[in-house]
Design a protein around this motif. Structure first.
Motif, mmCIF file in Angstrom:
data_model
loop_
_atom_site.group_PDB
_atom_site.id
_atom_site.type_symbol
_atom_site.label_atom_id
_atom_site.label_comp_id
_atom_site.label_asym_id
_atom_site.label_seq_id
_atom_site.Cartn_x
_atom_site.Cartn_y
_atom_site.Cartn_z
ATOM 1 N N LYS A 184 -76.937 10.712 34.652
ATOM 2 C CA LYS A 184 -77.171 12.027 35.251
ATOM 3 C C LYS A 184 -78.310 11.968 36.261
ATOM 4 O O LYS A 184 -78.242 12.581 37.336
ATOM 5 C CB LYS A 184 -77.483 13.046 34.151
ATOM 6 N N ARG A 185 -79.370 11.234 35.933
ATOM 7 C CA ARG A 185 -80.489 11.089 36.872
ATOM 8 C C ARG A 185 -80.063 10.327 38.117
ATOM 9 O O ARG A 185 -80.469 10.668 39.235
ATOM 10 C CB ARG A 185 -81.665 10.379 36.181
ATOM 11 N N LEU A 243 -78.608 10.546 44.033
ATOM 12 C CA LEU A 243 -77.718 10.333 45.175
ATOM 13 C C LEU A 243 -77.335 11.652 45.830
ATOM 14 O O LEU A 243 -77.230 11.737 47.069
ATOM 15 C CB LEU A 243 -76.463 9.582 44.725
ATOM 16 N N GLU A 244 -77.112 12.685 45.034
ATOM 17 C CA GLU A 244 -76.771 13.994 45.602
ATOM 18 C C GLU A 244 -77.923 14.543 46.443
ATOM 19 O O GLU A 244 -77.709 15.153 47.495
ATOM 20 C CB GLU A 244 -76.399 14.960 44.494
ATOM 21 N N GLY A 301 -70.469 22.291 44.540
ATOM 22 C CA GLY A 301 -71.381 23.421 44.382
ATOM 23 C C GLY A 301 -72.830 22.980 44.279
ATOM 24 O O GLY A 301 -73.731 23.605 44.864
ATOM 25 N N ARG A 302 -73.080 21.905 43.557
ATOM 26 C CA ARG A 302 -74.450 21.418 43.395
ATOM 27 C C ARG A 302 -74.982 20.857 44.711
ATOM 28 O O ARG A 302 -76.137 21.127 45.083
ATOM 29 C CB ARG A 302 -74.503 20.355 42.298
ATOM 30 N N ILE A 303 -74.161 20.086 45.451
ATOM 31 C CA ILE A 303 -74.601 19.558 46.738
ATOM 32 C C ILE A 303 -74.846 20.698 47.726
ATOM 33 O O ILE A 303 -75.800 20.670 48.504
ATOM 34 C CB ILE A 303 -73.562 18.567 47.286
ATOM 35 N N ARG A 304 -73.988 21.713 47.681
ATOM 36 C CA ARG A 304 -74.182 22.868 48.562
ATOM 37 C C ARG A 304 -75.498 23.579 48.259
ATOM 38 O O ARG A 304 -76.220 23.997 49.168
ATOM 39 C CB ARG A 304 -73.012 23.842 48.402
ATOM 40 N N ALA A 305 -75.833 23.672 46.980
ATOM 41 C CA ALA A 305 -77.102 24.293 46.596
ATOM 42 C C ALA A 305 -78.287 23.452 47.059
ATOM 43 O O ALA A 305 -79.303 24.000 47.525
ATOM 44 C CB ALA A 305 -77.149 24.490 45.082
ATOM 45 N N TYR A 306 -78.178 22.133 46.967
ATOM 46 C CA TYR A 306 -79.255 21.255 47.435
ATOM 47 C C TYR A 306 -79.446 21.405 48.942
ATOM 48 O O TYR A 306 -80.577 21.445 49.439
ATOM 49 C CB TYR A 306 -78.943 19.801 47.093
ATOM 50 N N ILE A 307 -78.327 21.452 49.695
ATOM 51 C CA ILE A 307 -78.434 21.617 51.145
ATOM 52 C C ILE A 307 -79.067 22.960 51.481
ATOM 53 O O ILE A 307 -79.902 23.067 52.398
ATOM 54 C CB ILE A 307 -77.046 21.498 51.794
#
Length: 226
Positions: free
Chosen positions: A60-61, A66-67, A114-120
């Motif tokens: 997970k880490r 990478l994300e 969704g998670r990558i979109r939130a990071y961006i």
């Protein structure tokens, strides 16, 4: 991730992320299979359960790292182009009521868009930019030269009417930008893409993970009768 400003196109390539997710599921299934052969709550079962928890936490880490690197490269490209808005394709319902086969369904289920979109989004806000979602309908099927729709096969888009050939993701990125700026497709041409890699691949093999060690430990125990 594919980024374009209408002049240049950059592909943020991170195949390591997909292989890491597949590797996590594969090794996780090995550990669960070993646990099924043991009595629940027994000492051996608890050892395998502990290894499974440690392995999943470690993976997970690595996936989160990478994300974050992918989203950082996307925002970095936008900063280099002095952009004020990042338009992201809206794929929140891309996996709803679809069955494209075993392998495609697996890729869709492990795609953490969704998670990558939130990071961006939060990195863009920190850089003084905003993020908007754009409808992705027909963005990878319409030709940037004639506007006709052709269902592509593979990673190369080939128009049956005009003969245009280009990278499928670059065509989709150009259309997302065109729809955001002009409200319609075929207003911005797709350009040849260059590649960026958000991680440094040194070619070194890491030590055995917990799943492989669990298999070796289990084999030793069975051989010795412990």
């Amino acid at each position: 991730a594919v980024c374009t400003d209408g002049i240049s196109t950059v592909v943020v390539s991170c195949k390591a992320l997909r292989s890491l997710r597949q590797y996590t599921q594969k090794r996780g299934s090995v550990l669960r299979s070993l646990m099924d052969t043991k009595t629940r709550s027994s000492i051996r079962w608890k050892r395998l359960k502990r290894r499974d928890n440690l392995f999943r936490a470690q993976q997970k880490r690595r996936i989160r790292d990478l994300e974050h690197k992918i989203s950082r490269e996307v925002v970095r490209y936008a900063v280099e182009r002095k952009a004020c808005t990042i338009a992201i394709v809206d794929v929140r319902d891309i996996a709803d009521k679809t069955d494209k086969g075993k392998h495609h369904n697996q890729r869709m289920s492990t795609w953490a868009h969704g998670r990558i979109r939130a990071y961006i989004a939060y990195k863009a806000r920190y850089a003084g930019m905003k993020v908007v979602l754009v409808d992705e309908q027909h963005t990878t099927q319409s030709c940037p030269t004639c506007g006709q729709r052709t269902k592509p096969k593979g990673r190369v888009y080939t128009c049956l009417y005009s003969g245009f050939r280009g990278q499928r993701e670059a065509v989709g990125a150009a259309y997302i930008l065109s729809r955001r700026l002009h409200g319609e497709l075929s207003k911005i041409n797709a350009t040849e893409a260059t590649y960026r890699y958000p991680y440094e691949n040194r070619g070194k093999r890491s030590r055995l993970d917990t799943a492989e060690m669990a298999c070796m430990s289990n084999s030793v125990q069975e051989a010795t009768g412990l």
